[in-house]
Design an enzyme around this catalytic site. Structure first.
Site, PDB file in Angstrom:
ATOM      1  N   ARG A  46       0.835  -1.217   0.000  1.00 35.08           N
ATOM      2  CA  ARG A  46       0.000   0.000   0.000  1.00 35.08           C
ATOM      3  C   ARG A  46       0.866   1.262   0.000  1.00 35.08           C
ATOM      4  O   ARG A  46       0.546   2.242   0.664  1.00 35.08           O
ATOM      5  CB  ARG A  46      -0.959   0.034   1.194  1.00 35.08           C
ATOM      6  N   SER A 100     -10.373  -1.234   4.256  1.00 31.14           N
ATOM      7  CA  SER A 100      -9.516  -1.328   5.441  1.00 31.14           C
ATOM      8  C   SER A 100      -8.956   0.040   5.788  1.00 31.14           C
ATOM      9  O   SER A 100      -8.397   0.725   4.934  1.00 31.14           O
ATOM     10  CB  SER A 100      -8.362  -2.292   5.177  1.00 31.14           C
ATOM     11  N   GLU A 119      -4.094   3.265   6.304  1.00 33.05           N
ATOM     12  CA  GLU A 119      -4.055   2.980   4.867  1.00 33.05           C
ATOM     13  C   GLU A 119      -4.841   4.068   4.131  1.00 33.05           C
ATOM     14  O   GLU A 119      -4.436   4.530   3.069  1.00 33.05           O
ATOM     15  CB  GLU A 119      -4.669   1.607   4.599  1.00 33.05           C
TER      16      GLU A 119
HETATM   17  C1  LIG Z   1     -15.585  -1.864   0.291  1.00 36.70           C
HETATM   18  C2  LIG Z   1     -14.140  -1.528  -0.002  1.00 36.70           C
HETATM   19  C3  LIG Z   1     -13.213  -2.552  -0.143  1.00 36.70           C
HETATM   20  C4  LIG Z   1     -11.876  -2.259  -0.401  1.00 36.70           C
HETATM   21  N1  LIG Z   1     -10.991  -3.280  -0.539  1.00 36.70           N
HETATM   22  C5  LIG Z   1      -9.697  -3.013  -0.812  1.00 36.70           C
HETATM   23  C6  LIG Z   1      -8.746  -4.086  -0.968  1.00 36.70           C
HETATM   24  O1  LIG Z   1      -9.058  -5.251  -0.873  1.00 36.70           O
HETATM   25  N2  LIG Z   1      -7.469  -3.756  -1.231  1.00 36.70           N
HETATM   26  C7  LIG Z   1      -7.065  -2.467  -1.346  1.00 36.70           C
HETATM   27  O2  LIG Z   1      -5.875  -2.237  -1.612  1.00 36.70           O
HETATM   28  N3  LIG Z   1      -7.928  -1.446  -1.200  1.00 36.70           N
HETATM   29  C8  LIG Z   1      -9.227  -1.685  -0.941  1.00 36.70           C
HETATM   30  N4  LIG Z   1     -10.108  -0.644  -0.779  1.00 36.70           N
HETATM   31  C9  LIG Z   1      -9.613   0.748  -0.834  1.00 36.70           C
HETATM   32  C10 LIG Z   1      -9.719   1.430  -2.208  1.00 36.70           C
HETATM   33  O3  LIG Z   1     -10.772   0.880  -2.974  1.00 36.70           O
HETATM   34  C11 LIG Z   1      -8.415   1.322  -3.008  1.00 36.70           C
HETATM   35  O4  LIG Z   1      -7.356   1.938  -2.334  1.00 36.70           O
HETATM   36  C12 LIG Z   1      -8.578   1.967  -4.392  1.00 36.70           C
HETATM   37  O5  LIG Z   1      -7.492   1.609  -5.207  1.00 36.70           O
HETATM   38  C13 LIG Z   1      -8.703   3.486  -4.331  1.00 36.70           C
HETATM   39  O6  LIG Z   1      -9.055   3.954  -5.621  1.00 36.70           O
HETATM   40  P1  LIG Z   1      -9.886   5.302  -5.796  1.00 36.70           P
HETATM   41  O7  LIG Z   1      -9.985   5.588  -7.237  1.00 36.70           O
HETATM   42  O8  LIG Z   1     -11.166   5.215  -5.043  1.00 36.70           O
HETATM   43  O9  LIG Z   1      -8.906   6.311  -5.087  1.00 36.70           O
HETATM   44  P2  LIG Z   1      -9.258   7.634  -4.170  1.00 36.70           P
HETATM   45  O10 LIG Z   1      -9.910   7.145  -2.928  1.00 36.70           O
HETATM   46  O11 LIG Z   1     -10.031   8.562  -5.042  1.00 36.70           O
HETATM   47  O12 LIG Z   1      -7.829   8.130  -3.876  1.00 36.70           O
HETATM   48  C14 LIG Z   1      -6.959   7.393  -3.024  1.00 36.70           C
HETATM   49  C15 LIG Z   1      -5.563   8.015  -3.076  1.00 36.70           C
HETATM   50  O13 LIG Z   1      -5.035   7.839  -4.385  1.00 36.70           O
HETATM   51  C16 LIG Z   1      -4.726   9.108  -4.961  1.00 36.70           C
HETATM   52  N5  LIG Z   1      -5.056   9.065  -6.385  1.00 36.70           N
HETATM   53  C17 LIG Z   1      -6.265   8.773  -6.951  1.00 36.70           C
HETATM   54  N6  LIG Z   1      -6.172   8.826  -8.280  1.00 36.70           N
HETATM   55  C18 LIG Z   1      -4.895   9.176  -8.577  1.00 36.70           C
HETATM   56  C19 LIG Z   1      -4.187   9.393  -9.783  1.00 36.70           C
HETATM   57  N7  LIG Z   1      -4.769   9.283 -10.975  1.00 36.70           N
HETATM   58  N8  LIG Z   1      -2.881   9.727  -9.710  1.00 36.70           N
HETATM   59  C20 LIG Z   1      -2.270   9.846  -8.520  1.00 36.70           C
HETATM   60  N9  LIG Z   1      -2.896   9.671  -7.331  1.00 36.70           N
HETATM   61  C21 LIG Z   1      -4.182   9.327  -7.361  1.00 36.70           C
HETATM   62  C22 LIG Z   1      -5.585  10.106  -4.212  1.00 36.70           C
HETATM   63  O14 LIG Z   1      -5.029  11.407  -4.273  1.00 36.70           O
HETATM   64  C23 LIG Z   1      -5.560   9.516  -2.816  1.00 36.70           C
HETATM   65  O15 LIG Z   1      -4.384   9.841  -2.141  1.00 36.70           O
HETATM   66  C24 LIG Z   1     -11.464  -0.909  -0.512  1.00 36.70           C
HETATM   67  C25 LIG Z   1     -12.407   0.124  -0.380  1.00 36.70           C
HETATM   68  C26 LIG Z   1     -13.731  -0.177  -0.132  1.00 36.70           C
HETATM   69  C27 LIG Z   1     -14.731   0.943  -0.008  1.00 36.70           C
END
Ligand SMILES: Cc1cc2nc3c(=O)[nH]c(=O)nc-3n(C[C@H](O)[C@H](O)[C@H](O)COP(=O)(O)OP(=O)(O)OC[C@H]3O[C@@H](n4cnc5c(N)ncnc54)[C@H](O)[C@@H]3O)c2cc1C
Length: 297
Positions: A167, A218, A288
């Site tokens: 992560r 998480s 995280e």
């Molecule tokens: C029900 C649920 C289950 C989940 N299960 C997992 C799991 O099993 N494993 C896991 O790793 N995560 C999990 N997550 C967390 C999350 O889904 C991941 O971290 C996901 O990859 C975040 O993507 P996002 O587009 O929503 O990012 P955001 O929440 O929009 O952003 C997260 C971070 O990434 C940065 N970011 C976003 N886009 C970019 C970009 N294009 N360039 C640079 N930085 C960027 C943002 O600035 C921020 O710091 C879960 C979340 C939920 C709600």
């Protein structure tokens, strides 16, 4: 003459609408670009000190109640192309939902992206977080990434240019860049088998995670050799409530917004879990989820 912007610019945009926790403050400025070229023009026009935060599906993000004094850039459904080349490398733009890439890979009989089906964010967010589950991580298969910087310059970078861990992803050096696309080298496989794996993975999630309530997955990284959920539960905090948020009774590493929570309620629960686990077990839980913005004055 600078080209005119073609995207959607908003002031004081409530970020509760854009994060999966459905809570928190506003962004002073929010931009949804029309496309990549428009994004480049927008970034190049910002003052050099303006804080910038890219937001995908907000599934790992909390904006404090006092708001974010900067500009958020939305990528979801903007940078939205996904394709496969003759060598079988899948290229997905940053705003494509990760589960879509998982389906696309199965459709083209490629294996290694099944885990993305359970991660409800964008490819940009998956690259930024090195998202993963069940033993697989986003950067395991990165062939290269495409980035953009403040000047709007687009680059292709290899995985070797990043420090990548659990992560954790950081570009070496101090250039500030964001992901606009990722290319993934997956192995040839059997799409039907991949779909079966995805069904099993999703069933496991439904059984163990509180997916019916707003959450961000998480909250804490698992400490080496242990599980954050186990520690929080052992500390007696399962179901503990502050304001409109509680530590999930189903999965102790999830915080759910079950009663109109403020970001402050959610962050207070994070602090309580960290303090209690440290006092009881001497273990520091690291977040995280990403938390940005100002606490309410
Ligand atoms: C029900 C649920 C289950 C989940 N299960 C997992 C799991 O099993 N494993 C896991 O790793 N995560 C999990 N997550 C967390 C999350 O889904 C991941 O971290 C996901 O990859 C975040 O993507 P996002 O587009 O929503 O990012 P955001 O929440 O929009 O952003 C997260 C971070 O990434 C940065 N970011 C976003 N886009 C970019 C970009 N294009 N360039 C640079 N930085 C960027 C943002 O600035 C921020 O710091 C879960 C979340 C939920 C709600």
């Amino acid at each position: 003459v600078a080209p005119a912007l073609r995207g959607d610019l908003r002031r004081n945009e409530p970020m509760a609408r854009h994060v999966s926790w459905r809570a928190g403050g506003a962004a002073a400025c929010a931009y949804r670009p029309a496309d990549l070229a428009d994004l480049a023009v927008f970034l190049a026009g910002l003052p050099s000190a303006e804080p910038i935060c890219f937001v995908g599906l907000g599934s790992n993000l909390l904006v404090r109640d006092g708001g974010y004094r900067g500009t958020v850039v939305f990528t979801h459904a903007v940078l939205k192309d996904v394709g496969i080349d003759a060598e079988g490398v899948i290229r997905a733009e940053a705003g494509v939902a990760s589960p879509k890439v998982s389906r696309f890979a199965a459709m083209h009989d490629r294996t290694g992206a099944e885990f993305l089906a359970g991660i409800p964010g964008t490819i940009g967010g998956a690259l930024a977080m090195n998202a993963g589950c069940y033993g697989a991580e986003t950067w395991d298969t990165v062939a290269h990434v495409e980035t953009i910087d403040r000047s709007g310059v687009i680059r292709i970078r290899t995985a070797g240019e990043y420090d990548v861990g659990y992560r954790h992803v950081a570009l070496r050096g101090d250039n500030e860049e964001w992901f606009v696309a990722g290319a993934f080298r997956l192995h040839p496989g059997d799409g039907a088998q991949s779909r079966l794996q995805v069904r099993e993975l999703l069933a496991r999630r439904i059984a163990t995670q509180p997916l019916g309530l707003p959450n961000a997955g998480s909250v804490f990284r698992n400490p080496p050799g242990d599980f954050a959920a186990r520690l929080i539960e052992a500390a007696g905090l399962k179901g503990h409530r502050i304001g409109g948020a509680s530590i999930s009774a189903k999965h102790a590493n999830f915080i759910v917004n079950d009663a109109d929570a403020r970001a402050g309620d959610i962050e207070a629960l994070m602090g309580l879990a960290q303090d209690t686990v440290l006092a009881r077990f001497g273990i520091t839980l690291e977040r995280e989820v990403r938390v940005i913005g100002e606490t309410r004055p």
